[in-house]
Design an enzyme around this catalytic site. Structure first.
Site, PDB file in Angstrom:
ATOM      1  N   GLU A  22       7.463  -3.804   6.071  1.00  0.00           N
ATOM      2  CA  GLU A  22       7.471  -2.347   6.029  1.00  0.00           C
ATOM      3  C   GLU A  22       6.739  -1.826   7.257  1.00  0.00           C
ATOM      4  OE1 GLU A  22       6.406  -0.211   2.525  1.00  0.00           O
ATOM      5  OE2 GLU A  22       7.701  -1.395   1.221  1.00  0.00           O
ATOM      6  N   HIS A  81       7.897   5.630   5.984  1.00  0.00           N
ATOM      7  CA  HIS A  81       7.740   4.181   5.867  1.00  0.00           C
ATOM      8  C   HIS A  81       9.096   3.591   5.543  1.00  0.00           C
ATOM      9  CE1 HIS A  81       7.416   5.071   1.533  1.00  0.00           C
ATOM     10  NE2 HIS A  81       7.669   3.792   1.299  1.00  0.00           N
ATOM     11  N   HIS A  83      11.746   0.548   3.812  1.00  0.00           N
ATOM     12  CA  HIS A  83      12.000  -0.338   2.669  1.00  0.00           C
ATOM     13  C   HIS A  83      12.968  -1.416   3.125  1.00  0.00           C
ATOM     14  CE1 HIS A  83      10.959   2.637  -0.856  1.00  0.00           C
ATOM     15  NE2 HIS A  83       9.902   2.241  -0.186  1.00  0.00           N
ATOM     16  N   ASP A  94       5.246   4.109  -4.589  1.00  0.00           N
ATOM     17  CA  ASP A  94       5.099   5.270  -3.694  1.00  0.00           C
ATOM     18  C   ASP A  94       4.680   6.511  -4.492  1.00  0.00           C
ATOM     19  OD1 ASP A  94       5.901   3.767  -1.506  1.00  0.00           O
ATOM     20  OD2 ASP A  94       8.008   4.272  -1.775  1.00  0.00           O
TER      21      ASP A  94
HETATM   22 ZN   LIG Z   1       7.967   2.747  -0.405  1.00  0.00          ZN
END
Ligand SMILES: [Zn+2]
Length: 141
Positions: A22, A81, A83, A94
């Protein structure tokens, strides 16, 4: 939210380059009647245990970005961010992390990256009242 094409490409490229881990970063800009992103600042994912499925932004990185923004008259309006090989929408983790902080109205961009190649991003806004994310229209200009 609105974001210039070059900044959007920076987000997608960062997500592809960081695969299979990530990646994360900060969105700087203005938050008036709508969120307008003006700059994207990639930061290091400080998660050490599960960097394929978690990310962590260090407080000192956040402070540095905040200062950078201030000198240009920009505020932190959100975060992004990735995935890796997971859908481009906020996970339950999250949601939980966002709910721990005071993040009402903060934009979260989530970029799904398939096999390190195809990157697809979506935008969300966290609502303290609902303790969850709402879909946010994403306009690449
Ligand atoms: Zn996430």
């Amino acid at each position: 939210m609105k974001i210039p094409r070059a900044q959007w490409e920076t987000v997608l490229a960062h997500a592809r380059e960081g695969y299979p881990f990530e990646v994360c970063g900060v969105l700087l800009g203005r938050h008036d009647s709508e969120v307008r992103v003006q700059a994207v600042v990639p930061v290091v994912n400080r998660e050490t245990e599960q960097p394929r499925v978690r990310y962590q932004i260090a407080p000192e990185d956040l402070i540095r970005v905040q200062r950078e923004g201030r000198t240009r008259g920009q505020e932190i309006v959100g975060y992004y961010h990735s995935h890796p090989d997971h859908p481009a929408r906020p996970s339950e983790t999250d949601r939980r992390v966002a709910a721990e902080g005071l993040s009402d109205g903060v934009v979260h961009v989530v970029v799904g990256v398939e096999k390190g190649e195809r990157a697809h991003g979506t935008a969300w806004v966290f609502r303290d009242g609902a303790q969850g994310f709402e879909g946010e229209a994403l306009e690449v200009e």
